[in-house]
Design a protein around this motif. Structure first.
Motif, short mmCIF file in Angstrom:
data_model
loop_
_atom_site.label_atom_id
_atom_site.label_comp_id
_atom_site.label_asym_id
_atom_site.label_seq_id
_atom_site.Cartn_x
_atom_site.Cartn_y
_atom_site.Cartn_z
N ALA A 1 0.88 -1.11 0.06
CA ALA A 1 0.02 0.05 -0.07
C ALA A 1 0.94 1.25 0.05
O ALA A 1 0.55 2.17 -0.78
CB ALA A 1 -0.99 -0.12 1.28
N VAL A 2 2.03 1.29 0.71
CA VAL A 2 2.66 2.47 1.03
C VAL A 2 3.60 2.71 -0.40
O VAL A 2 3.78 3.78 -1.09
CB VAL A 2 3.67 2.29 2.18
N ARG A 3 3.96 1.50 -1.11
CA ARG A 3 4.75 1.61 -2.04
C ARG A 3 3.65 2.10 -3.40
O ARG A 3 4.08 3.11 -4.17
CB ARG A 3 5.31 0.37 -2.71
N GLN A 4 2.43 1.68 -3.43
CA GLN A 4 1.46 2.05 -4.27
C GLN A 4 1.06 3.69 -3.94
O GLN A 4 1.02 4.45 -4.93
CB GLN A 4 0.16 1.26 -4.19
N PHE A 5 0.99 3.99 -2.96
CA PHE A 5 0.65 5.45 -2.50
C PHE A 5 1.96 6.27 -3.26
O PHE A 5 1.69 7.29 -3.72
CB PHE A 5 0.70 5.87 -0.96
N ALA A 6 3.03 5.61 -2.99
CA ALA A 6 4.38 6.57 -3.55
C ALA A 6 4.00 6.80 -4.97
O ALA A 6 4.48 7.86 -5.66
CB ALA A 6 5.57 6.00 -3.01
N ARG A 7 4.01 5.37 -5.62
CA ARG A 7 3.58 5.83 -6.94
C ARG A 7 2.64 6.62 -7.53
O ARG A 7 2.96 7.15 -8.31
CB ARG A 7 3.20 4.10 -7.68
N THR A 8 1.35 6.78 -6.83
CA THR A 8 0.41 7.55 -7.22
C THR A 8 0.70 8.88 -6.95
O THR A 8 0.38 10.07 -7.49
CB THR A 8 -0.85 7.04 -6.53
N ALA B 1 -0.83 9.41 3.00
CA ALA B 1 0.41 8.17 2.57
C ALA B 1 1.52 8.47 3.71
O ALA B 1 1.95 7.09 4.20
CB ALA B 1 0.96 8.61 1.46
N LYS B 2 1.70 9.43 4.20
CA LYS B 2 2.88 9.67 5.38
C LYS B 2 2.46 8.96 6.73
O LYS B 2 2.96 8.06 7.31
CB LYS B 2 3.06 11.02 5.70
N ALA B 3 0.96 9.21 7.04
CA ALA B 3 0.53 8.78 8.04
C ALA B 3 0.39 7.25 8.13
O ALA B 3 0.39 6.46 9.18
CB ALA B 3 -0.89 9.47 8.61
N THR B 4 0.02 6.61 7.11
CA THR B 4 -0.30 5.14 6.77
C THR B 4 1.12 4.50 7.15
O THR B 4 1.21 3.49 7.85
CB THR B 4 -0.64 4.77 5.41
N ALA C 1 5.65 10.02 12.71
CA ALA C 1 5.94 10.93 11.30
C ALA C 1 6.53 11.98 11.64
O ALA C 1 6.05 12.70 12.50
CB ALA C 1 4.28 10.67 10.77
N PRO C 2 7.31 12.50 10.70
CA PRO C 2 7.88 13.81 10.73
C PRO C 2 6.60 14.99 10.47
O PRO C 2 5.77 14.57 9.89
CB PRO C 2 8.67 13.92 9.66
N THR C 3 6.69 16.07 10.83
CA THR C 3 5.81 17.08 10.70
C THR C 3 6.24 17.88 9.45
O THR C 3 7.53 18.07 9.25
CB THR C 3 5.94 18.06 12.01
N HIS C 4 5.34 17.95 8.68
CA HIS C 4 5.30 18.65 7.29
C HIS C 4 4.43 19.85 7.54
O HIS C 4 3.26 19.66 7.27
CB HIS C 4 5.05 17.85 6.11
N GLU C 5 5.03 21.18 7.70
CA GLU C 5 4.21 22.42 7.75
C GLU C 5 3.30 22.66 6.63
O GLU C 5 3.95 22.42 5.85
CB GLU C 5 5.10 23.61 8.17
N ASP C 6 2.04 23.05 6.79
CA ASP C 6 1.20 23.52 5.94
C ASP C 6 1.73 24.92 5.40
O ASP C 6 0.76 25.74 5.73
CB ASP C 6 -0.12 23.36 6.42
N THR C 7 2.75 25.02 4.79
CA THR C 7 3.09 26.37 4.34
C THR C 7 2.88 26.68 2.94
O THR C 7 3.08 28.00 2.64
CB THR C 7 4.39 26.80 4.91
N GLU C 8 2.62 25.69 2.32
CA GLU C 8 2.38 26.04 0.65
C GLU C 8 1.60 26.88 0.12
O GLU C 8 0.25 26.97 0.78
CB GLU C 8 2.31 24.64 -0.01
N TYR D 1 10.35 10.62 2.64
CA TYR D 1 10.03 9.90 3.78
C TYR D 1 9.54 8.45 3.40
O TYR D 1 10.06 7.35 4.06
CB TYR D 1 8.82 10.63 4.28
N LEU D 2 8.63 8.28 2.64
CA LEU D 2 8.14 7.10 2.21
C LEU D 2 9.32 5.96 1.82
O LEU D 2 9.29 4.74 1.88
CB LEU D 2 6.92 7.18 1.10
N ASP D 3 10.25 6.78 0.99
CA ASP D 3 11.46 6.04 0.42
C ASP D 3 12.02 5.22 1.27
O ASP D 3 13.33 4.43 1.24
CB ASP D 3 12.04 6.74 -0.60
N THR D 4 11.99 5.74 2.67
CA THR D 4 12.82 5.12 3.95
C THR D 4 12.33 3.91 4.27
O THR D 4 12.94 3.15 5.20
CB THR D 4 12.93 6.16 5.02
N PHE D 5 11.19 3.42 3.89
CA PHE D 5 10.54 2.05 4.23
C PHE D 5 10.83 1.10 3.65
O PHE D 5 10.94 1.24 2.46
CB PHE D 5 8.99 2.51 4.52
#
Lengths: 170, 170
Positions: A6-13, A61-64, A73-80, A96-100
């Motif tokens: 699931a995590v790999r597929q989330f990364a793909r998407t 994806a990160k939380a999963t 999970a690391p915090t990614h600030e909502d600044t965009e 981050y996902l690629d570390t798994f």
């Protein structure tokens, strides 16, 4: 191990979502408008805007990955506020996902209780969390981002959303 | 066995989709317009209309169960033109999905080649088919149906889309 799948597929998407943002950028350039105009677009006034759809896709994806493997999970600030910044958010999530690896999910069983940082005192079985919440939620936000781009005239099709698939001759 | 889990989750989400159609029907009654006006709605002129979004969600679930288990899916004719008929289509698909048990997927391995009736001469590994195509495609169409209802003013929220989840106290 379907948690890792699931995590790999989330990364793909998410990589596909990044290509959708790239196509939206080229579309806006060709039509001579600011691609960042997409960021505030909503399908209805009380729906979340495009910007937030992309953010939540990343965070889901990160939380999963984090919650099912029992990591923080690391915090990614909502600044965009711009499309290039959203693409950087996607890249940060992908890094981050690629570390798994599959090993991170080896101890997780279907009924392993998953604790969610935003729901103190509550937990949910890993399978219910993945299948009943995270998978539907992730694709909800990616699809709504796609729908907003389509609604806004970007030339995309289903194959852009699904990406290439490894069919073989038989 | 994640193939069976996927089919059960698709069935769960199709039941949720049916409740969204029920809510759209009540909304239309309260606002005194014909709920079937939703059927032809599109988010952009070259996107598929609401009617077809619901049909493809059903067919994606049906095809996943059939193709991964090596069965032949029944044909469900595309004859619907109204919301009540779409709800009957969902019910017909659910009745088919309910015929499956985990045992139907016991012989399927991640690399088992899945043949698709609409792609003669081609096949795809079961895991690639499920994760790379069927899961993203299923939620694409359910979400786009939801987005069209929201865009059309039906009062829905994320919890209507996700449905109830079994959180426990810890």
């Amino acid at each position: 191990m379907h948690y890792y799948l699931a995590v790999r597929q989330f990364a793909r998407t998410l990589r596909i979502l990044d290509t959708l943002l790239e196509k939206a950028t080229k579309h806006a350039e060709a039509r001579k408008f600011d691609v960042n105009n997409f960021c505030a677009m909503r399908l209805f006034p009380d729906m979340l805007p495009f910007l937030v759809q992309v953010r939540i896709a990343c965070d889901t994806a990160k939380a999963t990955a984090a919650n099912i493997s029992g990591k923080e999970a690391p915090t990614h600030e909502d600044t965009e506020t711009t499309v290039p910044e959203l693409r950087a958010r996607i890249a940060k999530c992908l890094a981050y996902l690629d570390t798994f690896t599959a090993a991170d999910f080896e101890r997780t069983r279907p009924d392993t209780l998953v604790r969610l940082p935003n729901r103190p005192g509550k937990a949910i079985a890993a399978d219910e969390y993945l299948w009943g919440r995270q998978i539907p939620n992730f694709y909800f936000h990616v699809t709504t981002a796609y729908d907003l781009l389509r609604h806004g005239g970007v030339e995309l099709g289903k194959s852009d959303y699904l990406g290439p698939l490894a069919f073989v001759d038989v």
